[in-house]
Write a protein that holds these residues in place. Structure first.
Motif, PDB file in Angstrom:
ATOM      1  N   UNK A 100      71.467  25.045  42.857  1.00 37.02           N
ATOM      2  CA  UNK A 100      71.804  23.851  43.644  1.00 37.02           C
ATOM      3  C   UNK A 100      72.114  22.629  42.778  1.00 37.02           C
ATOM      4  N   UNK A 101      71.825  22.717  41.489  1.00 38.61           N
ATOM      5  CA  UNK A 101      72.204  21.648  40.568  1.00 38.61           C
ATOM      6  C   UNK A 101      73.252  22.144  39.571  1.00 38.61           C
ATOM      7  N   UNK A 102      72.870  23.087  38.701  1.00 41.09           N
ATOM      8  CA  UNK A 102      73.787  23.481  37.632  1.00 41.09           C
ATOM      9  C   UNK A 102      75.062  24.140  38.141  1.00 41.09           C
ATOM     10  N   UNK A 103      74.960  25.061  39.063  1.00 40.70           N
ATOM     11  CA  UNK A 103      76.160  25.759  39.537  1.00 40.70           C
ATOM     12  C   UNK A 103      77.107  24.791  40.247  1.00 40.70           C
ATOM     13  N   UNK A 104      76.556  23.792  40.927  1.00 36.16           N
ATOM     14  CA  UNK A 104      77.412  22.776  41.553  1.00 36.16           C
ATOM     15  C   UNK A 104      78.083  21.930  40.468  1.00 36.16           C
ATOM     16  N   UNK A 105      77.297  21.466  39.500  1.00 37.28           N
ATOM     17  CA  UNK A 105      77.862  20.660  38.407  1.00 37.28           C
ATOM     18  C   UNK A 105      78.858  21.455  37.579  1.00 37.28           C
ATOM     19  N   UNK A 106      78.712  22.758  37.534  1.00 35.23           N
ATOM     20  CA  UNK A 106      79.605  23.622  36.738  1.00 35.23           C
ATOM     21  C   UNK A 106      81.066  23.470  37.161  1.00 35.23           C
ATOM     22  N   UNK A 107      81.287  23.079  38.403  1.00 35.68           N
ATOM     23  CA  UNK A 107      82.654  22.862  38.871  1.00 35.68           C
ATOM     24  C   UNK A 107      83.347  21.730  38.095  1.00 35.68           C
ATOM     25  N   UNK A 108      82.556  20.897  37.436  1.00 36.14           N
ATOM     26  CA  UNK A 108      83.096  19.769  36.671  1.00 36.14           C
ATOM     27  C   UNK A 108      83.380  20.117  35.220  1.00 36.14           C
ATOM     28  N   UNK A 109      82.828  21.209  34.727  1.00 37.25           N
ATOM     29  CA  UNK A 109      82.847  21.472  33.289  1.00 37.25           C
ATOM     30  C   UNK A 109      84.252  21.618  32.716  1.00 37.25           C
ATOM     31  N   UNK A 110      85.120  22.349  33.421  1.00 33.82           N
ATOM     32  CA  UNK A 110      86.449  22.623  32.866  1.00 33.82           C
ATOM     33  C   UNK A 110      87.195  21.331  32.553  1.00 33.82           C
ATOM     34  N   UNK A 111      87.130  20.373  33.477  1.00 35.94           N
ATOM     35  CA  UNK A 111      87.871  19.126  33.282  1.00 35.94           C
ATOM     36  C   UNK A 111      87.126  18.135  32.392  1.00 35.94           C
ATOM     37  N   UNK A 161      65.069  22.732  31.108  1.00 37.68           N
ATOM     38  CA  UNK A 161      65.432  22.289  29.762  1.00 37.68           C
ATOM     39  C   UNK A 161      66.860  22.692  29.422  1.00 37.68           C
ATOM     40  N   UNK A 162      67.280  23.846  29.892  1.00 36.86           N
ATOM     41  CA  UNK A 162      68.619  24.355  29.601  1.00 36.86           C
ATOM     42  C   UNK A 162      69.700  23.728  30.471  1.00 36.86           C
ATOM     43  N   UNK A 163      69.346  23.316  31.686  1.00 42.40           N
ATOM     44  CA  UNK A 163      70.368  22.942  32.662  1.00 42.40           C
ATOM     45  C   UNK A 163      70.450  21.458  33.014  1.00 42.40           C
ATOM     46  N   UNK A 164      69.334  20.766  33.057  1.00 42.30           N
ATOM     47  CA  UNK A 164      69.384  19.366  33.509  1.00 42.30           C
ATOM     48  C   UNK A 164      70.276  18.486  32.627  1.00 42.30           C
ATOM     49  N   UNK A 165      70.234  18.639  31.286  1.00 39.70           N
ATOM     50  CA  UNK A 165      71.132  17.794  30.493  1.00 39.70           C
ATOM     51  C   UNK A 165      72.605  18.027  30.806  1.00 39.70           C
ATOM     52  N   UNK A 166      72.989  19.256  31.127  1.00 43.98           N
ATOM     53  CA  UNK A 166      74.381  19.540  31.473  1.00 43.98           C
ATOM     54  C   UNK A 166      74.772  18.869  32.775  1.00 43.98           C
ATOM     55  N   UNK A 167      73.874  18.898  33.747  1.00 47.77           N
ATOM     56  CA  UNK A 167      74.146  18.227  35.023  1.00 47.77           C
ATOM     57  C   UNK A 167      74.347  16.739  34.789  1.00 47.77           C
ATOM     58  N   UNK A 168      73.479  16.163  33.974  1.00 48.09           N
ATOM     59  CA  UNK A 168      73.594  14.733  33.686  1.00 48.09           C
ATOM     60  C   UNK A 168      74.867  14.390  32.947  1.00 48.09           C
ATOM     61  N   UNK A 169      75.188  15.142  31.900  1.00 48.01           N
ATOM     62  CA  UNK A 169      76.381  14.847  31.103  1.00 48.01           C
ATOM     63  C   UNK A 169      77.659  15.042  31.911  1.00 48.01           C
ATOM     64  N   UNK A 170      77.734  16.116  32.674  1.00 44.43           N
ATOM     65  CA  UNK A 170      78.951  16.391  33.451  1.00 44.43           C
ATOM     66  C   UNK A 170      79.167  15.337  34.519  1.00 44.43           C
ATOM     67  N   UNK A 171      78.101  14.954  35.204  1.00 38.64           N
ATOM     68  CA  UNK A 171      78.259  13.956  36.265  1.00 38.64           C
ATOM     69  C   UNK A 171      78.614  12.590  35.683  1.00 38.64           C
TER      70      UNK A 171
END
Length: 214
Positions: A100-111, A161-171
């Motif tokens: 509900x956090x990382x997989x949703x934020x993952x939609x932003x990663x490519x761009x 630890x593995x996922x929250x920083x990615x959610x923050x950086x991508x958003x």
């Protein structure tokens, strides 16, 4: 001996690696590219996803299934509470972080991370709304006291630890603000706290070394 397959750059690989290191289990690492068409990989991970593990019993994919296998075969030190309900709450929180956090934020990663074409305003608005809703729900479950699920290091910390920083950086890259911080989740002191563990330091060092080679 268990073989962890994938890449140290992968957050879900590092979720599993962190658990293995915390358990003190012997394992080796084997490089594997995601979405490979190699039959040897597909026999263990039918969608070609990483991470997966090779065990004495055969291959196993999906990070949470791997963590549960590790917990069942090497219960100490425990990464799940002994109480059934509390163990389920850890799994619940891990599901929120992953799905509900990382997989949703993952939609932003490519761009935001890989130079793909910008998303449309409509897609950005949809993703932002979904993240804001899910972050508010996550806040109701997360404790950060001091670990994400309570007073003990658990599977949920491997995910957080593995996922929250990615959610923050991508958003932040996509919307100009870290939606976790905007949602009143001050996770950065927590990441620093977990990052002091030798297991986390090993994961981060190996990830940085792998990134330097790309």
């Amino acid at each position: 001996m268990l073989i962890l397959c994938g890449s140290p750059i992968s957050n879900y690989y590092n979720k599993v690696k962190l658990a293995l290191l915390e358990k003190g289990l012997p394992f080796t690492e084997e490089a594997a590219a995601t979405h490979s068409s190699d039959d040897a990989i597909l026999s263990a991970s039918p969608l070609g996803k990483i991470p997966f593990v090779r065990t004495a019993h055969g291959g196993l994919c999906e990070s949470q299934a791997i963590l549960d296998y590790i917990e069942a075969t090497a219960p100490q030190p425990a990464l799940l509470p002994a109480d059934a309900f509390e163990a389920a709450k850890v799994r619940e929180l891990t599901t929120f972080i992953d799905w509900h956090l990382e997989i949703v934020a993952r939609q932003l990663y490519a761009s935001t991370f890989f130079g793909a074409a910008p998303l449309s305003e409509g897609n950005l608005a949809r993703i932002r709304k979904q993240l804001e809703t899910n972050i508010a729900a996550f806040k109701k479950l997360a404790r950060f006291s001091p670990y994400v699920a309570g007073d003990s290091f658990s599977q949920a910390d491997c995910a957080a630890f593995s996922n929250l920083p990615l959610v923050g950086m991508a958003s932040k890259a996509a919307f100009g603000e870290d939606l976790l911080i905007a949602g009143d989740i001050d996770y950065k002191p927590y990441i620093k706290f977990i990052g002091e563990r030798p297991s986390a330091q090993k994961v981060v060092a190996d990830r940085k070394a792998a990134q330097a080679k790309t």
